[in-house]
Scaffold this motif. Structure first.
Motif, PDB file in Angstrom:
ATOM      1  N   ASP A  66     -16.013   2.520  -2.034  1.00  0.00           N
ATOM      2  CA  ASP A  66     -14.964   3.097  -1.101  1.00  0.00           C
ATOM      3  C   ASP A  66     -14.125   2.485  -1.658  1.00  0.00           C
ATOM      4  O   ASP A  66     -13.372   1.757  -1.757  1.00  0.00           O
ATOM      5  CB  ASP A  66     -15.428   2.702  -0.200  1.00  0.00           C
ATOM      6  CG  ASP A  66     -16.805   3.111   0.640  1.00  0.00           C
ATOM      7  OD1 ASP A  66     -17.234   4.868   0.147  1.00  0.00           O
ATOM      8  OD2 ASP A  66     -17.682   2.950   1.893  1.00  0.00           O
ATOM      9  N   GLY A  67     -12.644   3.461  -1.309  1.00  0.00           N
ATOM     10  CA  GLY A  67     -11.701   3.444  -1.783  1.00  0.00           C
ATOM     11  C   GLY A  67     -10.751   3.073  -2.900  1.00  0.00           C
ATOM     12  O   GLY A  67      -9.791   3.562  -3.484  1.00  0.00           O
ATOM     13  N   ALA A 100       1.218  -1.088   0.329  1.00  0.00           N
ATOM     14  CA  ALA A 100      -0.013   0.143   0.391  1.00  0.00           C
ATOM     15  C   ALA A 100       0.775   1.336   0.147  1.00  0.00           C
ATOM     16  O   ALA A 100       2.078   1.594   0.242  1.00  0.00           O
ATOM     17  CB  ALA A 100      -1.072  -0.171   1.108  1.00  0.00           C
ATOM     18  N   LEU A 143      -3.806   9.613   0.636  1.00  0.00           N
ATOM     19  CA  LEU A 143      -5.125   8.657   0.513  1.00  0.00           C
ATOM     20  C   LEU A 143      -4.365   7.835  -0.204  1.00  0.00           C
ATOM     21  O   LEU A 143      -3.893   6.879  -1.406  1.00  0.00           O
ATOM     22  CB  LEU A 143      -5.106   9.645  -1.894  1.00  0.00           C
ATOM     23  CG  LEU A 143      -6.178   8.878  -2.087  1.00  0.00           C
ATOM     24  CD1 LEU A 143      -7.349   9.169  -2.019  1.00  0.00           C
ATOM     25  CD2 LEU A 143      -6.007  10.020  -3.790  1.00  0.00           C
ATOM     26  N   GLU A 144      -4.868   5.986   0.542  1.00  0.00           N
ATOM     27  CA  GLU A 144      -4.243   5.082   0.216  1.00  0.00           C
ATOM     28  C   GLU A 144      -4.835   4.277  -0.868  1.00  0.00           C
ATOM     29  O   GLU A 144      -5.960   4.412  -1.276  1.00  0.00           O
ATOM     30  CB  GLU A 144      -4.436   4.022   1.413  1.00  0.00           C
ATOM     31  CG  GLU A 144      -3.676   2.812   1.443  1.00  0.00           C
ATOM     32  CD  GLU A 144      -3.557   1.931   2.766  1.00  0.00           C
ATOM     33  OE1 GLU A 144      -4.452   1.229   3.759  1.00  0.00           O
ATOM     34  OE2 GLU A 144      -3.943   3.036   3.984  1.00  0.00           O
ATOM     35  N   VAL A 145      -3.641   3.500  -1.226  1.00  0.00           N
ATOM     36  CA  VAL A 145      -3.479   2.629  -2.158  1.00  0.00           C
ATOM     37  C   VAL A 145      -2.992   1.626  -2.478  1.00  0.00           C
ATOM     38  O   VAL A 145      -2.034   1.510  -1.582  1.00  0.00           O
ATOM     39  CB  VAL A 145      -4.066   3.553  -4.023  1.00  0.00           C
ATOM     40  CG1 VAL A 145      -4.624   4.388  -3.938  1.00  0.00           C
ATOM     41  CG2 VAL A 145      -2.450   3.783  -4.119  1.00  0.00           C
ATOM     42  N   ARG A 146      -3.636   0.666  -3.304  1.00  0.00           N
ATOM     43  CA  ARG A 146      -2.563  -0.807  -3.473  1.00  0.00           C
ATOM     44  C   ARG A 146      -1.840  -0.328  -4.688  1.00  0.00           C
ATOM     45  O   ARG A 146      -1.824   0.368  -5.775  1.00  0.00           O
ATOM     46  CB  ARG A 146      -3.871  -1.813  -4.311  1.00  0.00           C
ATOM     47  CG  ARG A 146      -2.658  -3.040  -4.486  1.00  0.00           C
ATOM     48  CD  ARG A 146      -3.986  -4.269  -4.888  1.00  0.00           C
ATOM     49  NE  ARG A 146      -3.649  -4.956  -5.072  1.00  0.00           N
ATOM     50  CZ  ARG A 146      -3.923  -6.446  -5.593  1.00  0.00           C
ATOM     51  NH1 ARG A 146      -5.223  -6.491  -5.580  1.00  0.00           N
ATOM     52  NH2 ARG A 146      -3.382  -6.697  -5.934  1.00  0.00           N
ATOM     53  N   THR A 180      -7.176  -1.038  -6.161  1.00  0.00           N
ATOM     54  CA  THR A 180      -7.590   0.370  -5.761  1.00  0.00           C
ATOM     55  C   THR A 180      -7.423   2.161  -6.597  1.00  0.00           C
ATOM     56  O   THR A 180      -7.499   2.800  -6.731  1.00  0.00           O
ATOM     57  CB  THR A 180      -7.466   0.889  -4.463  1.00  0.00           C
ATOM     58  OG1 THR A 180      -6.394   0.383  -3.893  1.00  0.00           O
ATOM     59  CG2 THR A 180      -8.434  -0.776  -3.531  1.00  0.00           C
ATOM     60  N   ARG A 237       0.229   5.853   0.549  1.00  0.00           N
ATOM     61  CA  ARG A 237      -0.439   7.103   0.815  1.00  0.00           C
ATOM     62  C   ARG A 237      -0.223   7.906  -0.349  1.00  0.00           C
ATOM     63  O   ARG A 237       1.098   8.626  -0.578  1.00  0.00           O
ATOM     64  CB  ARG A 237      -0.488   7.877   1.867  1.00  0.00           C
ATOM     65  CG  ARG A 237      -1.156   6.336   3.102  1.00  0.00           C
ATOM     66  CD  ARG A 237      -0.940   7.010   3.780  1.00  0.00           C
ATOM     67  NE  ARG A 237      -1.678   5.941   5.178  1.00  0.00           N
ATOM     68  CZ  ARG A 237      -2.680   6.126   5.549  1.00  0.00           C
ATOM     69  NH1 ARG A 237      -3.408   6.274   4.973  1.00  0.00           N
ATOM     70  NH2 ARG A 237      -2.820   4.701   6.377  1.00  0.00           N
TER      71      ARG A 237
END
Length: 279
Positions: free
Chosen positions: A74-75, A5, A12-15, A48, A7
């Motif tokens: 979401d996300g 992951a 803004l957290e994403v894979r 994501t 940010r």
């Protein structure tokens, strides 16, 4: 242990292993139905971060993603790019960072993506004919208006990145980069030092056969594909790298995302690190 992951912009957290939508056909018919299925499968598999741009079909790619995925879970981050338009003498595509053009493209993207705010908006290229302060100032104003969450750049040099940071906070950089194409290693280093997301496009491009043979050899030893090896190398090369491989086929999508589970030993990494830059 490599983190899966990141940010973007610090919040803004994403894979990290995302999906590039550029190759998805958008014309009506069976190809479009497959494109919709690929986009939906990407989200089912936990993607994501999905990358698109106005340039990809003049907005058709954005409309495709909205049809496939809206209302968005979401996300899920769909990032798009502006700054290329049919502004040439004969209506051909050219770099166009004029404030009115950027503002219009952002407004149009909001409508096509069916959102009130684009959480990450990237300038597709810096327009050399428009002052950088005007280009980024427009995006900053749109951010202040709540229409953009974070601002990114694409295909920039270290110097351009430095100049841009004097004007706005830069959340991401999207440059061409792969195990065989490390021209932008200095830009990656600058991003890593600042904690800025680095989204390599064309992340699995192949060069000359000798280098491909080395990647293929590692893949054989690990029971993986060369594409998976290339992606696994990227994920382990820097913690700020967020690869966005693209495909129009579900099986290739599944193959790409499986690269996240591939473990390269230090010996494998040494062999891959030593490959020549074939850009």
């Amino acid at each position: 242990m490599t983190s899966n992951a990141f940010r973007i912009g610090g919040d803004l957290e994403v894979r990290r292993l995302g999906f590039g939508a550029m190759h998805l056909p958008t014309e009506s018919g069976p190809a479009r139905e497959t494109s919709l299925a690929v986009a939906r499968r990407a989200v089912e598999l936990g993607v994501t971060l999905i990358d698109t741009a106005y340039l990809y079909g003049g907005g058709a790619n954005e409309e495709l993603l909205a049809e496939a995925l809206h209302p968005y879970p979401d996300g899920l981050l769909i990032t798009t790019k502006v700054g290329v338009a049919r502004s040439g003498p004969s209506g051909e595509w050219k770099l166009d960072g004029r404030p009115a053009v950027l503002r219009d493209q952002v407004e149009q993207a909001l409508g096509r993506l069916r959102v009130e705010r684009i959480e990450l908006l990237q300038l597709h290229r810096i327009d050399p004919e428009t002052p950088l302060a005007d280009q980024l100032g427009t995006l900053r104003n749109l951010r202040d208006e709540g229409k953009i969450g974070r601002i990114g750049l694409s295909e920039v040099t270290v110097d351009e990145l430095h100049q841009a940071r004097q004007i706005v906070d830069v959340a991401s950089v999207q440059n061409r980069y792969s195990v065989l194409d490390r021209e932008h290693e200095p830009v990656l280093a600058a991003c890593e030092a600042a904690g800025t997301a680095f989204l390599p496009w064309r992340p699995v491009a192949w060069g000359e056969s000798g280098a491909r043979a080395e990647i293929a050899a590692v893949a054989t030893e690990l029971g993986a594909t060369p594409t998976q090896v290339a992606l696994a190398w990227l994920l382990g090369h820097s913690p700020v790298i967020l690869p966005i491989p693209g495909t129009a086929r579900v099986n290739h999508l599944e193959e790409n995302l499986a690269a996240e589970r591939l473990h390269l030993t230090s010996a494998h990494r040494d062999r891959l690190d030593g490959l020549p830059d074939l850009a």
